[in-house]
Design a protein around this motif. Structure first.
Motif, PDB file in Angstrom:
ATOM      1  N   HIS A   1      12.298   4.495  19.606  1.00  0.00           N
ATOM      2  CA  HIS A   1      13.089   4.371  20.937  1.00  0.00           C
ATOM      3  C   HIS A   1      13.092   3.206  21.250  1.00  0.00           C
ATOM      4  CE1 HIS A   1      14.993   5.157  24.520  1.00  0.00           C
ATOM      5  NE2 HIS A   1      14.022   4.759  25.248  1.00  0.00           N
ATOM      6  N   LEU A   2      11.867   2.402  21.450  1.00  0.00           N
ATOM      7  CA  LEU A   2      11.771   1.214  21.512  1.00  0.00           C
ATOM      8  C   LEU A   2      12.241   0.113  20.672  1.00  0.00           C
ATOM      9  CD1 LEU A   2       8.167   1.117  23.180  1.00  0.00           C
ATOM     10  CD2 LEU A   2      10.400   1.095  24.493  1.00  0.00           C
ATOM     11  N   LEU A   3      12.075   0.558  19.307  1.00  0.00           N
ATOM     12  CA  LEU A   3      12.533  -0.484  18.401  1.00  0.00           C
ATOM     13  C   LEU A   3      13.959  -0.239  18.226  1.00  0.00           C
ATOM     14  CD1 LEU A   3      10.088   0.791  15.529  1.00  0.00           C
ATOM     15  CD2 LEU A   3      10.490  -1.654  16.523  1.00  0.00           C
ATOM     16  N   ASP A   4      14.766   0.825  18.577  1.00  0.00           N
ATOM     17  CA  ASP A   4      16.104   1.204  18.526  1.00  0.00           C
ATOM     18  C   ASP A   4      16.795   0.518  19.497  1.00  0.00           C
ATOM     19  OD1 ASP A   4      18.444   2.449  17.461  1.00  0.00           O
ATOM     20  OD2 ASP A   4      18.563   3.572  19.304  1.00  0.00           O
ATOM     21  N   ARG A   5      16.347   0.543  20.640  1.00  0.00           N
ATOM     22  CA  ARG A   5      16.951  -0.383  21.934  1.00  0.00           C
ATOM     23  C   ARG A   5      16.602  -1.869  22.025  1.00  0.00           C
ATOM     24  NH1 ARG A   5      14.232  -1.035  26.752  1.00  0.00           N
ATOM     25  NH2 ARG A   5      16.170  -0.890  27.860  1.00  0.00           N
ATOM     26  N   GLY A   6      15.802  -2.353  21.018  1.00  0.00           N
ATOM     27  CA  GLY A   6      15.661  -3.811  21.158  1.00  0.00           C
ATOM     28  C   GLY A   6      14.557  -4.242  21.744  1.00  0.00           C
ATOM     29  N   TYR A   7      13.782  -3.494  22.262  1.00  0.00           N
ATOM     30  CA  TYR A   7      12.564  -3.689  23.119  1.00  0.00           C
ATOM     31  C   TYR A   7      11.411  -4.648  22.824  1.00  0.00           C
ATOM     32  CZ  TYR A   7       8.725  -3.440  26.646  1.00  0.00           C
ATOM     33  OH  TYR A   7       7.794  -3.765  27.593  1.00  0.00           O
ATOM     34  N   ILE A   8      11.094  -4.494  21.425  1.00  0.00           N
ATOM     35  CA  ILE A   8      10.350  -5.209  20.795  1.00  0.00           C
ATOM     36  C   ILE A   8      10.841  -6.212  19.758  1.00  0.00           C
ATOM     37  CG2 ILE A   8       8.397  -4.926  18.833  1.00  0.00           C
ATOM     38  CD1 ILE A   8       7.814  -3.183  21.178  1.00  0.00           C
ATOM     39  N   LEU A   9      10.293  -7.504  20.263  1.00  0.00           N
ATOM     40  CA  LEU A   9      10.865  -8.723  19.845  1.00  0.00           C
ATOM     41  C   LEU A   9       9.693  -9.464  19.005  1.00  0.00           C
ATOM     42  CD1 LEU A   9      12.309 -10.340  23.173  1.00  0.00           C
ATOM     43  CD2 LEU A   9      13.706  -8.771  21.216  1.00  0.00           C
ATOM     44  N   GLU A  10      10.347 -10.053  18.004  1.00  0.00           N
ATOM     45  CA  GLU A  10       9.460 -11.055  17.112  1.00  0.00           C
ATOM     46  C   GLU A  10       9.776 -12.146  17.153  1.00  0.00           C
ATOM     47  OE1 GLU A  10       8.245 -11.446  12.423  1.00  0.00           O
ATOM     48  OE2 GLU A  10       8.240  -9.524  13.291  1.00  0.00           O
ATOM     49  N   ILE A  11       8.759 -13.191  17.526  1.00  0.00           N
ATOM     50  CA  ILE A  11       9.055 -14.747  17.422  1.00  0.00           C
ATOM     51  C   ILE A  11       8.212 -15.245  16.298  1.00  0.00           C
ATOM     52  CG2 ILE A  11       9.847 -14.922  19.761  1.00  0.00           C
ATOM     53  CD1 ILE A  11       7.168 -16.091  20.373  1.00  0.00           C
ATOM     54  N   ASP A  12       8.653 -16.515  16.098  1.00  0.00           N
ATOM     55  CA  ASP A  12       7.579 -17.208  14.961  1.00  0.00           C
ATOM     56  C   ASP A  12       6.970 -18.476  15.831  1.00  0.00           C
ATOM     57  OD1 ASP A  12       6.170 -18.302  12.978  1.00  0.00           O
ATOM     58  OD2 ASP A  12       8.091 -19.386  12.169  1.00  0.00           O
ATOM     59  N   GLN A  13       5.504 -18.250  16.304  1.00  0.00           N
ATOM     60  CA  GLN A  13       5.139 -19.291  17.099  1.00  0.00           C
ATOM     61  C   GLN A  13       4.148 -20.205  16.410  1.00  0.00           C
ATOM     62  OE1 GLN A  13       4.890 -19.411  20.710  1.00  0.00           O
ATOM     63  NE2 GLN A  13       4.105 -21.124  20.385  1.00  0.00           N
ATOM     64  N   PRO A  14       4.952 -21.389  16.662  1.00  0.00           N
ATOM     65  CA  PRO A  14       4.182 -22.608  15.639  1.00  0.00           C
ATOM     66  C   PRO A  14       2.820 -22.494  15.799  1.00  0.00           C
ATOM     67  CG  PRO A  14       6.008 -23.265  16.633  1.00  0.00           C
ATOM     68  CD  PRO A  14       5.839 -21.956  17.360  1.00  0.00           C
TER      69      PRO A  14
ATOM     70  N   MET B   1       4.671 -13.329  16.008  1.00  0.00           N
ATOM     71  CA  MET B   1       4.096 -12.675  17.159  1.00  0.00           C
ATOM     72  C   MET B   1       5.287 -11.364  17.593  1.00  0.00           C
ATOM     73  SD  MET B   1       2.214 -15.587  18.891  1.00  0.00           S
ATOM     74  CE  MET B   1       1.575 -14.667  20.168  1.00  0.00           C
ATOM     75  N   LEU B   2       4.707 -10.213  17.883  1.00  0.00           N
ATOM     76  CA  LEU B   2       5.476  -9.253  18.764  1.00  0.00           C
ATOM     77  C   LEU B   2       5.306  -9.409  20.139  1.00  0.00           C
ATOM     78  CD1 LEU B   2       4.763  -6.167  16.464  1.00  0.00           C
ATOM     79  CD2 LEU B   2       6.635  -7.954  16.260  1.00  0.00           C
ATOM     80  N   LEU B   3       6.307  -9.268  20.822  1.00  0.00           N
ATOM     81  CA  LEU B   3       6.521  -9.496  22.196  1.00  0.00           C
ATOM     82  C   LEU B   3       7.310  -8.389  23.072  1.00  0.00           C
ATOM     83  CD1 LEU B   3       7.316 -13.260  22.407  1.00  0.00           C
ATOM     84  CD2 LEU B   3       5.252 -12.287  22.713  1.00  0.00           C
ATOM     85  N   ASP B   4       7.045  -8.083  24.223  1.00  0.00           N
ATOM     86  CA  ASP B   4       7.861  -7.123  24.940  1.00  0.00           C
ATOM     87  C   ASP B   4       9.015  -7.664  25.273  1.00  0.00           C
ATOM     88  OD1 ASP B   4       5.658  -5.612  25.168  1.00  0.00           O
ATOM     89  OD2 ASP B   4       5.079  -5.997  27.045  1.00  0.00           O
TER      90      ASP B   4
ATOM     91  N   ILE C   1      14.821 -14.213  26.051  1.00  0.00           N
ATOM     92  CA  ILE C   1      14.242 -15.315  25.309  1.00  0.00           C
ATOM     93  C   ILE C   1      13.539 -14.885  24.248  1.00  0.00           C
ATOM     94  CG2 ILE C   1      12.644 -17.352  26.017  1.00  0.00           C
ATOM     95  CD1 ILE C   1      13.378 -17.198  28.772  1.00  0.00           C
ATOM     96  N   THR C   2      13.940 -15.389  23.136  1.00  0.00           N
ATOM     97  CA  THR C   2      13.411 -15.317  21.906  1.00  0.00           C
ATOM     98  C   THR C   2      13.042 -16.493  21.295  1.00  0.00           C
ATOM     99  OG1 THR C   2      15.360 -15.604  20.646  1.00  0.00           O
ATOM    100  CG2 THR C   2      14.890 -13.076  21.511  1.00  0.00           C
ATOM    101  N   THR C   3      12.891 -17.694  21.962  1.00  0.00           N
ATOM    102  CA  THR C   3      11.987 -18.814  21.483  1.00  0.00           C
ATOM    103  C   THR C   3      10.777 -18.844  21.358  1.00  0.00           C
ATOM    104  OG1 THR C   3      12.598 -20.008  23.564  1.00  0.00           O
ATOM    105  CG2 THR C   3      14.142 -20.200  21.820  1.00  0.00           C
ATOM    106  N   PRO C   4      10.092 -19.576  20.624  1.00  0.00           N
ATOM    107  CA  PRO C   4       8.510 -19.444  20.859  1.00  0.00           C
ATOM    108  C   PRO C   4       8.122 -20.484  22.196  1.00  0.00           C
ATOM    109  CG  PRO C   4       9.070 -20.764  18.966  1.00  0.00           C
ATOM    110  CD  PRO C   4      10.560 -20.339  19.893  1.00  0.00           C
ATOM    111  N   ALA C   5       6.908 -20.030  22.455  1.00  0.00           N
ATOM    112  CA  ALA C   5       6.153 -20.756  23.844  1.00  0.00           C
ATOM    113  C   ALA C   5       6.072 -22.239  23.391  1.00  0.00           C
ATOM    114  CB  ALA C   5       4.885 -20.177  24.201  1.00  0.00           C
TER     115      ALA C   5
END
Length: 144
Positions: A66-79, A84-87, A100-104
């Motif tokens: 369910h969370l995957l289908d609604r796009g709740y889990i985001l993956e970013i590439d953190q330098p 990394m998986l984020l809420d 926001i899907t940019t790295p910190a």
């Protein structure tokens, strides 16, 4: 929960009756849930029209359909760290921007920009402070 006899008790029809019988209700519900997995309890309740969700560990959330289908889990590439998986967003709205899907930023990544633009320091003064160790400039090759 099926239709246990006690569920038809007239004293439980109103909120006040349920408040008075709180401890007994809590024990009966606990007995019922104790025999089932959290997933099964959630599915049974939802099948009867009860809005229900289960508490999950973060590792479980990353695999939840369910969370995957609604796009709740985001993956970013953190330098410096890699993927990394984020809420993601807890709710959506037609007038809300996307997540926001940019790295910190790295520690010190914007030191020059902030020191010059926001603090009004000259480039020479920023260099002097960096050289003295008072300011830190990020090294993109190193994790923050």
């Amino acid at each position: 929960m099926g239709e246990p006899e006690w569920a038809a008790d007239a004293d439980l029809e109103a909120v006040e009756g349920r408040r008075c019988g709180h401890d007994e209700l809590d024990e009966r519900i606990s007995t019922w849930t104790r025999l089932r997995s959290s997933q099964e309890v959630m599915e049974l309740l939802q099948a009867d029209g009860v809005p229900a969700g289960r508490m999950m560990y973060v590792s479980e959330q990353a695999k939840d359909p369910h969370l995957l289908d609604r796009g709740y889990i985001l993956e970013i590439d953190q330098p410096g760290h890699g993927p990394m998986l984020l809420d993601g967003p807890s709710f959506r709205g037609s007038d809300l921007s996307g997540p926001i899907t940019t790295p910190a930023p790295l520690l010190g990544e914007h030191t020059r920009e902030i020191a010059e633009r926001e603090l009004g320091l000259s480039p020479d003064e920023v260099e002097r402070l960096l050289g003295s160790g008072a300011l830190h400039q990020a090294d993109p090759a190193e994790p923050s």
